[in-house]
Design an enzyme around this catalytic site. Structure first.
Site, PDB file in Angstrom:
ATOM      1  N   GLU A 421     -47.360  20.703-119.563  1.00  0.00           N
ATOM      2  CA  GLU A 421     -47.870  21.491-120.699  1.00  0.00           C
ATOM      3  C   GLU A 421     -46.795  22.034-121.628  1.00  0.00           C
ATOM      4  OE1 GLU A 421     -50.690  24.375-119.197  1.00  0.00           O
ATOM      5  OE2 GLU A 421     -52.230  22.829-118.930  1.00  0.00           O
ATOM      6  N   ASN A 422     -45.567  21.572-121.511  1.00  0.00           N
ATOM      7  CA  ASN A 422     -44.543  22.082-122.422  1.00  0.00           C
ATOM      8  C   ASN A 422     -44.634  21.457-123.811  1.00  0.00           C
ATOM      9  OD1 ASN A 422     -43.723  23.518-120.225  1.00  0.00           O
ATOM     10  ND2 ASN A 422     -41.893  22.313-119.818  1.00  0.00           N
TER      11      ASN A 422
END
Length: 812
Positions: A421-422
């Site tokens: 999710e970065n």
């Protein structure tokens, strides 16, 4: 020669806010282990998993610790090399031997080797490992490298340590410290195998190929030979320098397949190093022959993300995996085997090792190799921006090199993934402006990590992140690559899973409390309510109880009684996730994977897990098992009307007849039909349902039931809260049986989602199935496995134990 150094360790606090009861005190220490476990064993701190003890132990975040032991040894002989090896230290440490500083550690995810040739002496040797506060170090690194956004308060992104050690929305904030992997003394006077990297592939003609790349660490120059054996095939090569390459071919290699697609044959790989013809070192691995790619070629919809194993397209059915205990050294091989067996029994074929945890232990991959569970492996980056400058960058490269090499031969490992999710954190979460030009990790995910995978492990694919869409597309685009679906749970009713048709859903889920036995063992609030203090401490999600309430309200009444609330929220969790799975599977092959968040828990908590931290399956587990069944019937909207979708995840066609009946809750048939069924292998088929099956005269008291060769689907025409269920729709009897009890249930009216919550009666009790729906007149037999000899077996059919949705819809 290798000698483990696990005995005689002592632990003491040496800095920071040391409480008075620890000042000047030493306690026995277990290595591998952690400070919390040692203090618990000495009865100096309470179990942080119970009640509100976690909050009472925050002082440990800033304490410095020292592990010390004395071991007997001989000083190095002439031409002998001796190294002290730590496979894992958590995390910021100074290592000293006999007063000499050997070095420092700053990465939990890698091992360290120290040359002790100048420090080791004959007789007693004093070894100390001084651990500084990981939190203090992370804060120092953040000050040096610059502040970067993250999902949680502590700067877990400024240190190479298990991110969830600092707390997560399902995990405690304990910030462990310790020597968490084995430590040993290694000595040799010839050479050792410093690195073994087997690349396992399959040629077009079916010949298995094992290319073993070796590195030696020499103490003396001798004539060295490497002998590599795979099964009964053997090759050898003279090692003239410090590196060597040996290829072993295995004609007609038996292929390793994901579970449900074939068998999982494993071959023994042995690498023996000879010096002047005599063996001086040996390394062993188990390998499996298979090919794996991910199809991402653009198509008429966008771009898929489909795993292809041995040339066969695979629908990934599985879950996300977090560390199975926050105290990692308590996780035994047997516990991991039980957990992987639970995944397989729930019809899963993939686990995603999530990026906020660890590179898992060899025991985990052993279990997956043996059972055919594909592993999607994240690199440890999650929900944060990460500095790309030194000293962090060097640690990232060192840990990646070590772990890629360690895991390269694993047949179960099918994907390396850059982060969790970065990428959407940068593009979609509003964090970008906070960077002010600072690095945030993109170079890791698009340059460093793919370069290392290409160099060290070209046998399997790499993805930059999850979620990920190619090019300039938003990372979470439903039409491309992988997607995480969190609008459901965070903001929308679970019916909104149908808003999107992802190519691969790598995360989606819904919360529910742990089983009753786990909950009441760990939380002792009086009274126990959703807002009692300890219960709230074990609910880490932002507005978690509010989301549970809002998620329940459209479907079931929200009970005032806590025990009924517990059952209703568990049931709603199961319903929500099964709803999503069935939607995703119904769109196969356009959708090629569904990974539930999450399989397991690391402590007793209200969370998204299917199996709680005491290893008990929640109702969700059984819902997942049903929704991932190899053959599934589900009713889904297509072209504006409910349509029967038949899903066949077998290599054989599914043929026969679907019998569909619209009937009253009392069992009176109102409309019937027989539909021919013919679903090719690994395919789906749509079957039209006639209007008389879909248009009830009384939506509150009718159900459509379709069955075909063991599969069935129950389609209701209103939400449970609006249905005219009989609140007491069955009779049940209990009979003792070998290993437990048999419970026979006869439906007197329609029963929806019948569950037997056996852990309420005996903590070790496990039921074979749950969430079973019955038409009036039908019967079902449950088997409860338990070692308990119940004084009153009839307690297994008490109304709080043998429950169904009818009771949740009309709470007593």
């Amino acid at each position: 020669m290798r000698e483990t150094l696990h005995g005689g360790w002592r632990l003491r606090a040496v800095g920071g806010p040391v409480p008075a009861f620890l000042v000047g005190r030493q306690v026995p220490a277990v290595v591998p282990g952690s400070t919390h476990l040692d203090l618990m064993a000495a009865d100096l701190i309470p179990d942080p998993y119970l009640d509100r003890n976690e909050a009472a132990l925050t002082w440990m975040h800033r304490v410095d610790w020292q592990y010390a032991t004395v071991f007997q040894a001989q000083a190095p002989r002439l031409d002998e090399r001796v190294e002290l090896v730590f496979d894992g230290i958590d995390t910021i440490a100074t290592v000293e031997l006999n007063g000499d500083v050997l070095g420092h550690t700053a990465n939990m995810h890698r091992g360290y080797r120290f040359d002790v040739s100048e420090s080791l002496r004959d007789g007693a040797n004093d070894l100390t490992v001084t651990l500084s506060s990981a939190l203090a170090h992370a804060e120092q690194m953040e000050a040096q490298l610059g502040w970067r956004q993250r999902a949680y308060p502590h700067p877990y992104n400024a240190i190479r340590k298990m991110a969830c050690s600092f707390g997560w929305d399902w995990g405690p904030d304990l910030q462990t410290a310790g020597i968490w992997k084995p430590v040993r003394l290694e000595r040799w006077d010839t050479a050792r195998l410093a690195q073994v990297r087997p690349l396992v592939t399959v040629d077009a003609g079916g010949t298995g190929r094992v290319d073993v790349h070796l590195e030696l660490d020499r103490a003396t120059d001798r004539d060295y030979t490497a002998v590599v054996a795979v099964g009964d095939r053997e090759e050898r090569v003279a090692v003239t320098g410090d590196i060597a390459h040996v290829t072993v071919l295995v004609p007609d290699a038996r292929l390793w397949w994901p579970v449900g697609y074939g068998e999982q044959p494993l071959y023994e790989l042995t690498i023996t190093l000879l010096a002047d013809g005599e063996p001086v070192d040996v390394a062993r691995r188990r390998v499996g022959f298979r090919t794996v790619t991910v199809d991402t070629e653009p198509d008429e919809t966008g771009a898929p993300f489909t795993f292809v194993v041995n040339g066969k397209r695979v629908f990934a059915k599985g879950a996300n995996w977090i560390p199975d205990d926050h105290f990692l050294t308590r996780i035994t091989p047997e516990r991991l085997q039980r957990r992987i067996d639970q995944a397989v029994d729930a019809n899963m074929n993939m686990l995603r090792v999530w990026g906020g945890g660890i590179y898992e232990t060899d025991d985990f991959y052993d279990a997956c190799d043996e059972r055919g569970v594909m592993v999607w492996q994240d690199f440890p980056f999650a929900c944060a921006f990460y500095a790309e400058e030194e000293p962090l960058r060097g640690e990232v490269e060192a840990e990646a090199r070590e772990n890629i090499t360690r895991l390269v031969a694993r047949p179960s490992l099918v994907l390396w993934n850059g982060n969790n999710e970065n990428l959407p954190a940068y593009t979609d979460w509003g964090w970008q402006e906070s960077l002010q030009g600072r690095s945030w990790g993109l170079g890791y995910y698009t340059e460093l990590l793919p370069k290392l995978v290409d160099e060290l492990d070209p046998t399997r694919p790499y993805a930059p992140g999850s979620p990920y869409s190619p090019g300039d597309l938003p990372p979470n685009d439903a039409h491309y690559g992988t997607r995480h679906e969190w609008d459901v749970w965070n903001a929308l009713d679970y019916s909104h899973y149908r808003d999107h048709i992802p190519r691969f859903c790598a995360e989606f889920g819904f919360q529910g409390p742990p089983t009753w036995a786990t909950l009441t063992r760990s939380i002792h609030d009086q009274p126990l309510t959703p807002t009692s203090p300890a219960f709230l401490l074990h609910q880490k999600a932002d507005d978690g109880n509010g989301k549970l309430h809002r998620g329940l309200q459209p479907h079931l009444p929200v009970p005032d009684d806590f025990e009924q609330w517990h059952w209703a929220t568990q049931l709603n969790q199961a319903r929500a996730v099964a709803f999503g799975i069935e939607h995703f599977r119904s769109w196969s092959p356009r959708t090629a994977g569904a990974l539930v968040w999450q399989l397991n828990d690391c402590w007793p908590v209200t969370s998204w897990s299917a199996v709680d931290s005491d290893e008990r399956p929640k109702p969700l587990y059984y819902a997942i098992k049903h929704a991932f069944a190899p053959r599934l019937l589900t009713v889904q909207p297509r072209q504006g009307r409910p349509t029967l979708v038949a899903i066949n995840d077998h290599d054989q066609p599914w043929t026969g007849t679907v019998r569909a009946t619209r009937q009253t809750f009392d069992g009176d048939p109102l409309a019937t039909a027989e539909l021919p069924l013919s679903v090719p292998p690994r395919s789906t088929a749509l079957l039209d349902l006639a209007d008389d099956l879909l248009k009830p005269a009384d939506p509150k008291s009718e159900v459509l039931i379709a069955t075909a060769s063991g599969a069935d689907v129950h389609h209701l025409f209103a939400e449970d809260r609006d249905l005219g269920y009989d609140p007491a729709p069955f009779v049940a009897t209990v009979t003792p049986a070998a290993g437990g009890y048999r419970i026979d249930v006869q439906a007197t009216s329609y029963v929806r989602d019948l569950a037997l919550l056996a852990d309420k009666i005996a903590p070790d009790a496990v039921v074979d199935d749950m969430l079973v729906s019955l038409a009036a007149g039908q019967s079902h037999c449950f088997f409860v496995r338990t070692t308990a000899s119940l004084h009153s077996p009839s307690t297994l059919v008490r109304l709080d134990v043998l429950r169904c949705a009818n009771m949740a819809a009309a709470p007593r």
